[in-house]
Design a protein around this motif. Structure first.
Motif, PDB file in Angstrom:
ATOM      1  N   ALA A   1      -5.054  -3.661  -7.802  1.00  0.00           N
ATOM      2  CA  ALA A   1      -6.333  -3.530  -8.057  1.00  0.00           C
ATOM      3  C   ALA A   1      -6.802  -2.503  -8.624  1.00  0.00           C
ATOM      4  O   ALA A   1      -8.107  -2.467  -9.209  1.00  0.00           O
ATOM      5  CB  ALA A   1      -6.751  -3.589  -6.476  1.00  0.00           C
ATOM      6  N   ASP A   2      -5.832  -1.262  -8.602  1.00  0.00           N
ATOM      7  CA  ASP A   2      -6.395  -0.121  -9.301  1.00  0.00           C
ATOM      8  C   ASP A   2      -6.105  -0.022 -10.646  1.00  0.00           C
ATOM      9  O   ASP A   2      -6.290   1.046 -11.375  1.00  0.00           O
ATOM     10  CB  ASP A   2      -6.105   1.350  -8.527  1.00  0.00           C
ATOM     11  CG  ASP A   2      -4.638   1.182  -8.382  1.00  0.00           C
ATOM     12  OD1 ASP A   2      -3.909   0.435  -8.778  1.00  0.00           O
ATOM     13  OD2 ASP A   2      -4.175   2.113  -7.510  1.00  0.00           O
TER      14      ASP A   2
ATOM     15  N   GLY B   1      -9.964   2.342  -5.665  1.00  0.00           N
ATOM     16  CA  GLY B   1      -9.355   1.311  -6.611  1.00  0.00           C
ATOM     17  C   GLY B   1     -10.558   0.284  -7.114  1.00  0.00           C
ATOM     18  O   GLY B   1     -11.598   0.152  -6.730  1.00  0.00           O
ATOM     19  N   ARG B   2     -10.234  -0.619  -8.154  1.00  0.00           N
ATOM     20  CA  ARG B   2     -11.028  -1.155  -9.142  1.00  0.00           C
ATOM     21  C   ARG B   2     -10.649  -2.840  -8.182  1.00  0.00           C
ATOM     22  O   ARG B   2      -9.745  -3.284  -8.452  1.00  0.00           O
ATOM     23  CB  ARG B   2     -10.686  -1.494 -10.310  1.00  0.00           C
ATOM     24  CG  ARG B   2     -11.596  -2.438 -11.120  1.00  0.00           C
ATOM     25  CD  ARG B   2     -11.403  -2.546 -12.354  1.00  0.00           C
ATOM     26  NE  ARG B   2      -9.859  -2.525 -12.886  1.00  0.00           N
ATOM     27  CZ  ARG B   2      -9.232  -3.764 -12.793  1.00  0.00           C
ATOM     28  NH1 ARG B   2     -10.168  -5.023 -12.529  1.00  0.00           N
ATOM     29  NH2 ARG B   2      -7.820  -3.805 -13.268  1.00  0.00           N
ATOM     30  N   PRO B   3     -11.747  -3.195  -7.453  1.00  0.00           N
ATOM     31  CA  PRO B   3     -11.545  -4.514  -6.439  1.00  0.00           C
ATOM     32  C   PRO B   3     -11.083  -5.406  -7.708  1.00  0.00           C
ATOM     33  O   PRO B   3     -11.576  -5.769  -8.795  1.00  0.00           O
ATOM     34  CB  PRO B   3     -12.965  -4.806  -6.000  1.00  0.00           C
ATOM     35  CG  PRO B   3     -13.236  -3.236  -5.712  1.00  0.00           C
ATOM     36  CD  PRO B   3     -12.916  -2.609  -6.987  1.00  0.00           C
TER      37      PRO B   3
ATOM     38  N   LEU C   1      -9.447   1.560  -0.364  1.00  0.00           N
ATOM     39  CA  LEU C   1      -8.161   1.706   0.031  1.00  0.00           C
ATOM     40  C   LEU C   1      -7.356   0.451  -0.069  1.00  0.00           C
ATOM     41  O   LEU C   1      -6.261   0.540  -0.665  1.00  0.00           O
ATOM     42  CB  LEU C   1      -7.987   2.170   1.332  1.00  0.00           C
ATOM     43  CG  LEU C   1      -8.751   3.671   1.689  1.00  0.00           C
ATOM     44  CD1 LEU C   1      -8.604   4.139   3.096  1.00  0.00           C
ATOM     45  CD2 LEU C   1      -8.222   4.798   0.732  1.00  0.00           C
ATOM     46  N   LEU C   2      -8.163  -0.611   0.462  1.00  0.00           N
ATOM     47  CA  LEU C   2      -7.383  -1.888   0.635  1.00  0.00           C
ATOM     48  C   LEU C   2      -7.098  -2.644  -0.897  1.00  0.00           C
ATOM     49  O   LEU C   2      -6.243  -3.208  -0.982  1.00  0.00           O
ATOM     50  CB  LEU C   2      -8.377  -2.812   1.430  1.00  0.00           C
ATOM     51  CG  LEU C   2      -8.418  -2.637   3.038  1.00  0.00           C
ATOM     52  CD1 LEU C   2      -9.305  -3.416   3.609  1.00  0.00           C
ATOM     53  CD2 LEU C   2      -6.923  -2.648   3.630  1.00  0.00           C
ATOM     54  N   THR C   3      -7.943  -2.191  -1.744  1.00  0.00           N
ATOM     55  CA  THR C   3      -7.861  -2.805  -3.129  1.00  0.00           C
ATOM     56  C   THR C   3      -7.234  -2.134  -3.965  1.00  0.00           C
ATOM     57  O   THR C   3      -6.972  -2.083  -5.082  1.00  0.00           O
ATOM     58  CB  THR C   3      -9.058  -2.940  -3.678  1.00  0.00           C
ATOM     59  OG1 THR C   3      -9.925  -1.734  -3.792  1.00  0.00           O
ATOM     60  CG2 THR C   3     -10.058  -3.878  -2.956  1.00  0.00           C
TER      61      THR C   3
END
Length: 323
Positions: A65-66, A49-51, A299-301
């Motif tokens: 975020a993505d 994803g895009r932070p 993943l987290l973002t």
């Protein structure tokens, strides 16, 4: 949450991940099957994803975020409140609980850290009694290398988790929703769950370990009987809750158990956490991944992955409450 902080001591010696054994699968129902699937597809993910930037100062709705626009990437907004006290936060929900299999059950969600903690260092650095010793009230939490904060992550997942649980009929309460200047402290977080008479409490976090350390782990309360802490009555049900969450988290997200703590089981028992030591109701922590590792951070973002994380945690809670 980084291991350095009020509820965490310095990092434990790193342990290399071992392949899950049959014993580990027995310990965490469903985990082995999820891990096999994980290996078969070559690891988790829907692409990085895009932070996002740092946490919003208002604690308001978060932008995925993505950058995607699917329904999975649209978390509900924060709980409306009339003041900034822990009392109002703990008693609030975004909507009345629906009729469902969890009607009458109470779940407390504890989003780790507060997005405003960094502005109140004196308050969060003061010591509180956690039964076994004294620790700082709270910390600011960690963040990805690109500035996506743990406090933002935990609130986003908390909103998604609340929606899923309310659809099952549960009454859901928060310890904080970014709606107070700082905190609550770790002892107060435990008391919110206790006062609510919660059937289950889950504290949401993301770790700040070294790059290359990957995966999730669920932290269970150890047996403690010291000062105000007596975890004896909650050790067994908390383990049951943690095992079910770990198993469903693997299955739903495709993420692997931690490769640096837990010996590949995704479970870690701790006796130094105030939020667990002072709880009188079943409670666990979950570190959903390592924000300092680029692959976990991707993943987290991701809003889509955070929806999966919320669903994995939700399904574990539902399984626990339905027996």
């Amino acid at each position: 949450m980084s291991y350095v902080g009020p509820d965490f001591d310095p990092p434990q010696p790193r342990r290399r991940r071992r392949a899950l054994t049959v014993a580990a699968a027995a310990l965490v129902p469903g985990a082995l099957l999820g891990w096999v699937m994980y290996e078969a597809v070559g690891g988790p993910g829907e692409g990085p994803g895009r932070p996002t930037g740092a946490s919003s100062a208002s604690g308001g709705p978060f932008t995925p975020a993505d950058g995607s626009s699917t329904e999975d990437d649209k978390p509900p907004g924060p709980t409306p409140t009339t003041d900034s006290t822990a009392e109002s936060t703990a008693d609030s929900t975004s909507a009345p609980a629906a009729s469902g299999p969890l009607k009458g059950r109470v779940v407390v969600i504890d989003p780790g850290h507060n997005p405003h903690n960094f502005q109140h260092t004196a308050e969060i650095n003061r010591k509180v009694n956690i039964g076994t010793n004294w620790k700082e009230c709270d910390t600011t939490g960690t963040s990805t290398n690109d500035g996506y904060t743990e406090a933002e992550f935990t609130l986003d997942v908390a909103h998604r988790l609340r929606t899923l649980l309310q659809k099952q009929g549960a009454t859901v309460k928060f310890t904080q929703d970014g709606d107070r200047p700082w905190g609550p402290c770790v002892d107060e977080r435990a008391q919110i769950g206790n006062k609510a008479g919660a059937d289950a409490v889950v504290s949401l976090h993301a770790d700040g370990a070294a790059a290359g350390d990957r995966g999730f782990h669920v932290i269970l309360p150890g047996r403690v009987d010291a000062g105000a802490a007596d975890t004896g009555p909650i050790v067994a049900p908390s383990r049951d809750l943690g095992e079910r969450i770990a198993g469903s988290f693997v299955r739903v997200t495709g993420s692997a158990p931690s490769n640096y703590v837990g010996d590949g089981t995704g479970l870690v028992t701790r006796k130094d956490l105030g939020g667990l030591n002072l709880s009188t109701v079943p409670k666990v922590f979950i570190e959903c991944g390592n924000m300092r590792d680029s692959k976990d951070a991707a993943l987290l973002t991701s809003g889509a992955w955070r929806q999966k994380a919320a669903r994995g945690i939700s399904e574990g809670i539902v399984s626990f409450l339905r027996g």
